[in-house]
Motif scaffolding. Structure first.
Motif, PDB file in Angstrom:
ATOM      1  N   THR A 150       6.985  10.449  -1.330  1.00 61.64           N
ATOM      2  CA  THR A 150       7.810   9.364  -0.790  1.00 61.64           C
ATOM      3  C   THR A 150       7.898   9.416   0.728  1.00 61.64           C
ATOM      4  O   THR A 150       8.809   8.851   1.319  1.00 61.64           O
ATOM      5  CB  THR A 150       9.222   9.425  -1.390  1.00 61.64           C
ATOM      6  N   ILE A 151       6.927  10.091   1.363  1.00 54.03           N
ATOM      7  CA  ILE A 151       6.979  10.261   2.808  1.00 54.03           C
ATOM      8  C   ILE A 151       6.891   8.930   3.551  1.00 54.03           C
ATOM      9  O   ILE A 151       7.456   8.762   4.624  1.00 54.03           O
ATOM     10  CB  ILE A 151       5.848  11.219   3.265  1.00 54.03           C
ATOM     11  N   LEU A 152       6.164   7.967   2.956  1.00 47.97           N
ATOM     12  CA  LEU A 152       6.012   6.664   3.601  1.00 47.97           C
ATOM     13  C   LEU A 152       7.064   5.660   3.159  1.00 47.97           C
ATOM     14  O   LEU A 152       7.106   4.542   3.691  1.00 47.97           O
ATOM     15  CB  LEU A 152       4.612   6.090   3.316  1.00 47.97           C
ATOM     16  N   GLN A 153       7.892   6.031   2.200  1.00 43.13           N
ATOM     17  CA  GLN A 153       8.857   5.081   1.662  1.00 43.13           C
ATOM     18  C   GLN A 153       9.836   4.554   2.708  1.00 43.13           C
ATOM     19  O   GLN A 153      10.082   3.344   2.754  1.00 43.13           O
ATOM     20  CB  GLN A 153       9.620   5.715   0.509  1.00 43.13           C
ATOM     21  N   PRO A 154      10.413   5.392   3.583  1.00 44.20           N
ATOM     22  CA  PRO A 154      11.321   4.846   4.605  1.00 44.20           C
ATOM     23  C   PRO A 154      10.645   3.853   5.540  1.00 44.20           C
ATOM     24  O   PRO A 154      11.246   2.843   5.923  1.00 44.20           O
ATOM     25  CB  PRO A 154      11.783   6.100   5.360  1.00 44.20           C
ATOM     26  N   ILE A 155       9.381   4.138   5.888  1.00 44.78           N
ATOM     27  CA  ILE A 155       8.651   3.220   6.769  1.00 44.78           C
ATOM     28  C   ILE A 155       8.397   1.899   6.050  1.00 44.78           C
ATOM     29  O   ILE A 155       8.536   0.818   6.633  1.00 44.78           O
ATOM     30  CB  ILE A 155       7.331   3.854   7.228  1.00 44.78           C
ATOM     31  N   ALA A 156       8.008   1.976   4.767  1.00 40.31           N
ATOM     32  CA  ALA A 156       7.758   0.752   3.993  1.00 40.31           C
ATOM     33  C   ALA A 156       9.028  -0.064   3.841  1.00 40.31           C
ATOM     34  O   ALA A 156       9.004  -1.296   3.946  1.00 40.31           O
ATOM     35  CB  ALA A 156       7.199   1.119   2.622  1.00 40.31           C
ATOM     36  N   GLN A 157      10.152   0.593   3.606  1.00 38.92           N
ATOM     37  CA  GLN A 157      11.418  -0.128   3.475  1.00 38.92           C
ATOM     38  C   GLN A 157      11.802  -0.792   4.797  1.00 38.92           C
ATOM     39  O   GLN A 157      12.297  -1.926   4.805  1.00 38.92           O
ATOM     40  CB  GLN A 157      12.502   0.833   3.013  1.00 38.92           C
ATOM     41  N   ALA A 158      11.562  -0.102   5.900  1.00 41.44           N
ATOM     42  CA  ALA A 158      11.845  -0.696   7.207  1.00 41.44           C
ATOM     43  C   ALA A 158      10.954  -1.901   7.457  1.00 41.44           C
ATOM     44  O   ALA A 158      11.400  -2.917   8.020  1.00 41.44           O
ATOM     45  CB  ALA A 158      11.655   0.350   8.307  1.00 41.44           C
ATOM     46  N   ALA A 159       9.683  -1.803   7.018  1.00 40.99           N
ATOM     47  CA  ALA A 159       8.767  -2.938   7.173  1.00 40.99           C
ATOM     48  C   ALA A 159       9.248  -4.137   6.366  1.00 40.99           C
ATOM     49  O   ALA A 159       9.193  -5.284   6.826  1.00 40.99           O
ATOM     50  CB  ALA A 159       7.355  -2.537   6.739  1.00 40.99           C
ATOM     51  N   LEU A 160       9.747  -3.871   5.135  1.00 41.72           N
ATOM     52  CA  LEU A 160      10.263  -4.968   4.307  1.00 41.72           C
ATOM     53  C   LEU A 160      11.477  -5.622   4.959  1.00 41.72           C
ATOM     54  O   LEU A 160      11.615  -6.857   4.945  1.00 41.72           O
ATOM     55  CB  LEU A 160      10.625  -4.442   2.926  1.00 41.72           C
ATOM     56  N   VAL A 161      12.346  -4.810   5.534  1.00 40.24           N
ATOM     57  CA  VAL A 161      13.522  -5.357   6.218  1.00 40.24           C
ATOM     58  C   VAL A 161      13.094  -6.237   7.383  1.00 40.24           C
ATOM     59  O   VAL A 161      13.644  -7.327   7.611  1.00 40.24           O
ATOM     60  CB  VAL A 161      14.439  -4.212   6.704  1.00 40.24           C
ATOM     61  N   LEU A 162      12.083  -5.803   8.145  1.00 42.04           N
ATOM     62  CA  LEU A 162      11.597  -6.598   9.270  1.00 42.04           C
ATOM     63  C   LEU A 162      10.994  -7.915   8.801  1.00 42.04           C
ATOM     64  O   LEU A 162      11.196  -8.965   9.435  1.00 42.04           O
ATOM     65  CB  LEU A 162      10.563  -5.797  10.073  1.00 42.04           C
ATOM     66  N   ILE A 163      10.237  -7.879   7.696  1.00 45.08           N
ATOM     67  CA  ILE A 163       9.649  -9.109   7.156  1.00 45.08           C
ATOM     68  C   ILE A 163      10.736 -10.089   6.728  1.00 45.08           C
ATOM     69  O   ILE A 163      10.687 -11.287   7.047  1.00 45.08           O
ATOM     70  CB  ILE A 163       8.720  -8.781   5.966  1.00 45.08           C
TER      71      ILE A 163
ATOM     72  N   VAL B 250       0.831  -1.198   0.000  1.00 46.59           N
ATOM     73  CA  VAL B 250       0.000   0.000   0.000  1.00 46.59           C
ATOM     74  C   VAL B 250       0.872   1.257   0.000  1.00 46.59           C
ATOM     75  O   VAL B 250       0.552   2.247  -0.658  1.00 46.59           O
ATOM     76  CB  VAL B 250      -0.962  -0.003   1.199  1.00 46.59           C
ATOM     77  N   CYS B 251       1.971   1.235   0.734  1.00 43.21           N
ATOM     78  CA  CYS B 251       2.897   2.367   0.724  1.00 43.21           C
ATOM     79  C   CYS B 251       3.456   2.595  -0.675  1.00 43.21           C
ATOM     80  O   CYS B 251       3.600   3.738  -1.128  1.00 43.21           O
ATOM     81  CB  CYS B 251       4.035   2.133   1.716  1.00 43.21           C
ATOM     82  N   GLY B 252       3.773   1.502  -1.386  1.00 41.09           N
ATOM     83  CA  GLY B 252       4.274   1.618  -2.747  1.00 41.09           C
ATOM     84  C   GLY B 252       3.225   2.183  -3.694  1.00 41.09           C
ATOM     85  O   GLY B 252       3.527   3.012  -4.559  1.00 41.09           O
ATOM     86  N   VAL B 253       1.978   1.724  -3.534  1.00 42.60           N
ATOM     87  CA  VAL B 253       0.885   2.230  -4.364  1.00 42.60           C
ATOM     88  C   VAL B 253       0.668   3.719  -4.098  1.00 42.60           C
ATOM     89  O   VAL B 253       0.479   4.516  -5.021  1.00 42.60           O
ATOM     90  CB  VAL B 253      -0.410   1.440  -4.087  1.00 42.60           C
ATOM     91  N   PHE B 254       0.712   4.106  -2.820  1.00 41.94           N
ATOM     92  CA  PHE B 254       0.534   5.513  -2.456  1.00 41.94           C
ATOM     93  C   PHE B 254       1.614   6.386  -3.103  1.00 41.94           C
ATOM     94  O   PHE B 254       1.323   7.452  -3.655  1.00 41.94           O
ATOM     95  CB  PHE B 254       0.576   5.660  -0.936  1.00 41.94           C
ATOM     96  N   ALA B 255       2.856   5.910  -3.038  1.00 46.30           N
ATOM     97  CA  ALA B 255       3.956   6.674  -3.637  1.00 46.30           C
ATOM     98  C   ALA B 255       3.816   6.749  -5.151  1.00 46.30           C
ATOM     99  O   ALA B 255       4.110   7.780  -5.765  1.00 46.30           O
ATOM    100  CB  ALA B 255       5.289   6.048  -3.261  1.00 46.30           C
TER     101      ALA B 255
ATOM    102  N   LEU C 116       1.002   6.642  -6.944  1.00 43.84           N
ATOM    103  CA  LEU C 116      -0.132   7.455  -7.368  1.00 43.84           C
ATOM    104  C   LEU C 116       0.057   8.938  -7.070  1.00 43.84           C
ATOM    105  O   LEU C 116      -0.421   9.796  -7.813  1.00 43.84           O
ATOM    106  CB  LEU C 116      -1.418   6.950  -6.691  1.00 43.84           C
ATOM    107  N   THR C 117       0.728   9.239  -5.965  1.00 45.87           N
ATOM    108  CA  THR C 117       0.848  10.638  -5.540  1.00 45.87           C
ATOM    109  C   THR C 117       2.215  11.245  -5.826  1.00 45.87           C
ATOM    110  O   THR C 117       2.351  12.470  -5.840  1.00 45.87           O
ATOM    111  CB  THR C 117       0.554  10.763  -4.039  1.00 45.87           C
ATOM    112  N   GLY C 118       3.203  10.396  -6.011  1.00 47.48           N
ATOM    113  CA  GLY C 118       4.566  10.901  -6.189  1.00 47.48           C
ATOM    114  C   GLY C 118       5.240  11.287  -4.890  1.00 47.48           C
ATOM    115  O   GLY C 118       6.396  11.715  -4.882  1.00 47.48           O
TER     116      GLY C 118
END
Length: 312
Positions: free
Chosen positions: A172-185, A161-166, A168-170
């Motif tokens: 990247t405010i959520l990108q660091p959080i999404a990347q951290a979530a991927l690292v945790l997974i 969802v963070c990737g879709v948001f980025a 569609l809107t351009g």
């Protein structure tokens, strides 16, 4: 004009796939959450409830929740301690109706009832070794399995969802959080597969060091291919032991020897686990494939996420 039209078609196509994947991941996360809460509630009744027998006064078979679509379900009404109650019951084996006596679990603190699950007695005369389809998840409770599935599905949903948001809107405010979530997974997956491999190795060692050496006569040997091209196989052997068909893992050499010529096989039998392993069985380097793969991917993602070289 044509380029603009093609670009628009591609955007629509990508948008449709984004929507489909978002709905799919959302549905998977919702289902895991639903089943987890369902299992958590049942365990609460199982641990803290008390068994009581009640007499059904009325039944209602109209579906009311998601699981009612899968199997025969009845909502039974009854009186207990001069108070009316209603509880959901699955009646796959009997047709519940007014006047029947049923045993239920009563939780005195919640003042609610739950139907105890039927412990199905296994009539199968075949016992399959844990090593044939090994997973350490089989030792976890169903509640913990569903919790792990919920965390995994929720993590992927959030990341996507963070990737879709980025996209569609351009933004990247959520990108660091999404990347951290991927690292945790990925870290969770790497730790899980490492733990799974260690437990499998310890299980084989337990069978070999604590088991009793004996000889069995393999009736037939088979193999199961993994992957489309079938470059990796699981080899299995079947024999009789105490009036049961037993299925155990085999080494490739034992499979080649026994596939067309049933014969003896030296094994270790562990009474505590009621399991067998061939004397010459070895896990080999295949045990390291899963952990090394996820640790490698984790290292790459973590490097690109947290250790990016700063732009001049």
């Amino acid at each position: 004009m044509v380029k603009v039209l093609l670009r628009g078609i591609v955007r629509v196509y990508e948008g449709i796939w984004m929507l489909i994947l978002t709905v799919f991941l959302g549905a998977a996360t919702w289902l895991m959450a639903y089943l987890y809460e369902f299992e958590k509630r049942y365990n609460k009744f199982l641990h803290d409830g008390q068994r009581v027998t009640v007499i059904i006064t009325e039944t209602d078979r109209k579906p009311r929740q998601f699981l009612d679509q899968f199997g025969r379900t009845a909502y039974v009404r009854f009186t207990y301690q001069q108070q009316p109650y209603e509880v959901r019951c699955v009646d796959d084996t009997t047709w519940l109706s007014a006047g029947d006596r049923v045993q239920l679990l009563y939780h005195p603190i919640l003042n609610e009832f739950e139907q105890p699950r039927q412990e199905s007695a296994s009539r199968s005369t075949q016992v399959v070794s844990r090593l044939v389809n090994w997973t350490v998840l089989s030792t976890f409770s169903r509640e913990h399995q569903l919790l792990a599935g919920l965390i995994l599905a929720g993590g992927f949903l959030f990341f996507y969802v963070c990737g879709v948001f980025a996209s569609l809107t351009g933004l990247t405010i959520l990108q660091p959080i999404a990347q951290a979530a991927l690292v945790l997974i990925l870290a969770g997956a790497a730790l899980f597969f490492t733990y799974d491999s260690v437990q499998q190795y310890r299980y084989v060692e337990q069978l070999k060091t604590e088991g009793q050496s004996m000889e069995v006569r393999v009736a037939d040997a088979s193999r199961e291919a993994h992957g489309r091209k079938g470059h990796w196989y699981t080899y299995k052997g079947r024999f009789r032991f105490r009036n049961q068909n037993r299925v155990i893992v085999l080494e490739e050499a034992d499979y080649d020897r026994l596939q067309n010529n049933p014969g003896p096989l030296q094994v270790y039998y562990h009474p505590g686990t009621n399991d067998f392993v061939p004397v010459d069985y070895s896990l080999g380097l295949s045990l390291l494939i899963g952990p090394l793969f996820f640790w490698f991917i984790l290292g790459l993602v973590a490097k690109n996420t947290f250790f990016k070289p700063s732009k001049p």
